[in-house]
Motif scaffolding. Sequence first.
Motif, PDB file in Angstrom:
ATOM      1  N   GLY A  76      -8.860  -6.962  -9.812  1.00 49.70           N
ATOM      2  CA  GLY A  76      -7.892  -6.681 -10.869  1.00 49.70           C
ATOM      3  C   GLY A  76      -6.558  -7.360 -10.628  1.00 49.70           C
ATOM      4  N   GLU A  77      -5.488  -6.647 -10.918  1.00 49.91           N
ATOM      5  CA  GLU A  77      -4.149  -7.230 -10.945  1.00 49.91           C
ATOM      6  C   GLU A  77      -3.484  -7.243  -9.566  1.00 49.91           C
ATOM      7  N   GLY A 111       0.510  -5.874 -12.839  1.00 53.62           N
ATOM      8  CA  GLY A 111      -0.222  -4.805 -12.174  1.00 53.62           C
ATOM      9  C   GLY A 111       0.573  -3.506 -12.076  1.00 53.62           C
ATOM     10  N   THR A 126      -9.965  -1.128  -7.715  1.00 52.48           N
ATOM     11  CA  THR A 126      -9.598  -1.822  -8.947  1.00 52.48           C
ATOM     12  C   THR A 126      -8.175  -1.462  -9.334  1.00 52.48           C
ATOM     13  N   LYS A 129      -5.351  -1.759 -12.155  1.00 53.51           N
ATOM     14  CA  LYS A 129      -5.296  -1.963 -13.608  1.00 53.51           C
ATOM     15  C   LYS A 129      -4.046  -2.728 -14.029  1.00 53.51           C
ATOM     16  N   GLU A 130      -4.079  -3.201 -15.259  1.00 51.32           N
ATOM     17  CA  GLU A 130      -2.940  -3.859 -15.876  1.00 51.32           C
ATOM     18  C   GLU A 130      -2.045  -2.812 -16.525  1.00 51.32           C
TER      19      GLU A 130
END
Length: 262
Positions: A192-193, A222, A256, A258-259
């Motif tokens: 992810g971010e 992020g 993970t 997330k944005e």
Amino acid sequence: MKRLIGLVIAAVLASTVCVASAASLVLGPGDVVRASVYGSPDLAIETRISESGAMTFPLLGEVQVGGLTTQQAEQKIGGLLEKNGYLKKAQVNLLVTTLTSQQVSVLGQVNRPGRYPVDGPRKVLDMLAVAGGVGPDGGDRVDLVRNRDGVATRETIDVVDIVRKGELNRDYEVSGGDIIFVERAPRAYVMGEVQRPGPLRIERAMTVQQAIAASGGLTPRGTQRGLRITRRDAGGASSTSEAKLEDAVQAEDVITVKESWF
């Protein structure tokens, strides 16, 4: 950092490996020995020990030396030369030029994997030093597989813990036929971010926050909110749950990031 630790361990151990006396070497099949008798150059010979543990010696024929140290073999050959009336006082010298019977396999994540001779009392840390130390992808724990009287056993040694605490008495002595195996260090995945998504080495007591930092930190998009972690149980089934920054990271975890929507 791990590579530096591995090189330091190798350097420290290499400097402390004791120099074994040639007299302590145990002879076995495949070893090549050079024999000489003081004052009797005609008795000099270089020969390989047979599968039955015998070496051929001038005047004596086959002499059983398998399982004897070089010193014991020297005394045995000298005694036979004197007993059979060939010499009044026989001073025999044996030099092992190729040591085949007493070898330990050092495999896995070491810098120079291979088979190495055990030329005297040696322990696991000694053999790791001979093999160039633990490689950058190697784990902290090392497996020692031994076969004694037909029974195979496995011991696990925490190399880093032993060295850090200086508790060298927790090390194990090795002998010919043993196998030392260094596993790859456990890994987790940060997706992810983050700046560098992908696999990373799990350091001791690593938390989710440290794993994110090791992945370069968050991207501008992020967020630390809504972190998720996917983990497999003992049966291989995976489940995903919310992760906290202080949670411990386990092998094969997938974190993970997330944005942020704000």
